[in-house]
Design an enzyme around this catalytic site. Structure first.
Site, short mmCIF file in Angstrom:
data_model
loop_
_atom_site.label_atom_id
_atom_site.label_comp_id
_atom_site.label_asym_id
_atom_site.label_seq_id
_atom_site.Cartn_x
_atom_site.Cartn_y
_atom_site.Cartn_z
N HIS A 246 0.87 -1.16 0.00
CA HIS A 246 0.00 0.00 0.00
C HIS A 246 0.91 1.22 0.00
O HIS A 246 2.00 1.15 0.57
CB HIS A 246 -0.80 -0.11 1.30
CG HIS A 246 -1.90 0.86 1.47
ND1 HIS A 246 -2.93 0.98 0.57
CD2 HIS A 246 -2.16 1.74 2.46
CE1 HIS A 246 -3.77 1.90 1.03
NE2 HIS A 246 -3.32 2.39 2.16
N ASN A 266 -3.38 8.25 5.30
CA ASN A 266 -3.84 7.10 4.53
C ASN A 266 -4.89 7.59 3.53
O ASN A 266 -5.25 8.77 3.52
CB ASN A 266 -4.40 6.05 5.48
CG ASN A 266 -4.52 4.68 4.84
OD1 ASN A 266 -4.14 4.48 3.68
ND2 ASN A 266 -5.04 3.72 5.58
#
Ligand SMILES: *[C@@H]1O[C@H](CO)[C@@H](O)[C@H](O)[C@H]1NC(C)=O
Ligand SMILES: *[C@@H]1O[C@H](CO)[C@@H](O)[C@H](O)[C@H]1NC(C)=O
Length: 318
Positions: A246, A266
């Site tokens: 990620h 995020n």
């Protein structure tokens, strides 16, 4: 009790090798949340993703293996570093720095992280503000439905490095064209600026800190099964089960209860984690393979005569 003994005990519960959950737990279940919180670790787990189960959100992360060796490895100078740093406070006018985006199942994390990072750099250095959401949406629209998701982060970045990025103002109209499958409509625009990107790969975690003093950096995070339930505190993995990788954006750092952490944005929306952000321990290797990181500087160059849709970064409307 002597001081040494206390220190050993507390480092056992905080950092301890014993602090691991069972491999059988399914992310986002109540059992997972309870197992993490029962470890009494330095972060708290909780419900995320609005009741969606793991199958539905699994493709927010990918399993690719990018090659960061294409970026120059850089050891930075050693200035005295502050104990805390938050890029949002340093550059309050550059709101893209603290903006939390929300991937859907077809929007990869790297596109928000890297378009965001480029927007941050352009704003910090020139005051020009990019509409990250609009830019990402146009890039996704330009391509086939989920095609970007399988694209390689490093490849995309190298493309921007080779060809530069143009900032453009949407002029309020769209042009539509027929593709073999459907009709696609893209915004019309007027070009305003051209920038060249100079990425480097900050080596140690201290190099990353020095890099962040010049603006947020992106980094690849190995995602383990417990991460989806992060809610607050300083994340340190409690799971052995790796799900994928990620890309996230480091915007600062600090120290809490003597534990050093990174402050990270995020791209799972503001309801996830700590208003969309998370803290993670600031040590070598805490992201999994910490060499997979990009620090960026920008410069304006002579405007080339042609460009491609992928090079267009839309300006924020005034
Ligand atoms: C930030 O924005 C405000 C309002 O637009 C402006 O007055 C100020 O000069 C800006 N600050 C910097 C450092 O650019
Ligand atoms: C916007 O740009 C398109 C394509 O360049 C042009 O055809 C159109 O006339 C422009 N519209 C306005 C309102 O300026």
């Amino acid at each position: 009790m002597n001081v040494f003994f206390v220190a050993v005990l507390s480092s056992y519960s905080v950092y301890g090798i014993l602090a691991l959950i069972s491999d059988d737990l399914e992310p986002l279940t109540d059992d997972m949340i309870k197992a993490i919180n029962d470890l009494d670790t330095i972060w708290k787990a909780g419900a995320n993703f609005n009741g969606h189960d793991f199958k539905e959100i699994k493709n927010l992360i990918v399993t690719s293996n990018e090659n960061y060796d294409t970026f120059e490895k850089k050891v930075f100078d050693k200035p005295k570093l502050p104990e805390n740093f938050d890029a949002r406070v340093e550059w309050p006018n550059c709101t893209s720095i603290g903006q939390i985006y929300k991937q859907d199942s077809c929007t990869p994390s790297w596109i928000y992280a890297s378009v965001g990072q480029i927007a941050d750099q352009i704003c910090i250095n020139t005051g020009v503000k990019i509409d990250v959401e609009k830019t990402v949406k146009q890039m996704m629209k330009h391509y086939g439905d989920c095609e970007y998701n399988s694209a390689d982060f490093v490849k995309a970045f190298r493309y921007w490095v080779n060809y530069g990025v143009f900032t453009a103002k949407a002029n309020g109209s769209e042009s539509c064209y027929q593709t073999p499958i459907s009709v696609k409509c893209l915004l019309n625009y007027e070009i305003e600026n051209y920038f060249q990107l100079n990425p480097v790969n900050p080596k140690s975690y201290r190099d990353k800190m020095v890099a962040v003093l010049n603006g947020p950096i992106t980094i690849n995070l190995d995602v383990y099964s417990d991460f989806f339930n992060y809610k607050s505190g300083i994340y340190k993995r409690t799971s052995r089960k790796k799900i994928g990788t990620h890309v996230v954006k480091i915007i600062g750092w600090g120290v809490e209860d003597d534990i050093k952490y990174w402050l990270v944005a995020n791209s799972w929306g503001v309801q996830w984690g700590d208003k969309g952000f998370f803290k993670i321990r600031r040590n070598e290797g805490e992201f999994g393979n910490d060499i997979r990181s990009v620090a960026l500087s920008i410069s304006s160059g002579k405007m080339p005569s042609s460009y491609n849709r992928d090079q267009l970064f839309y300006l924020q409307p005034y």
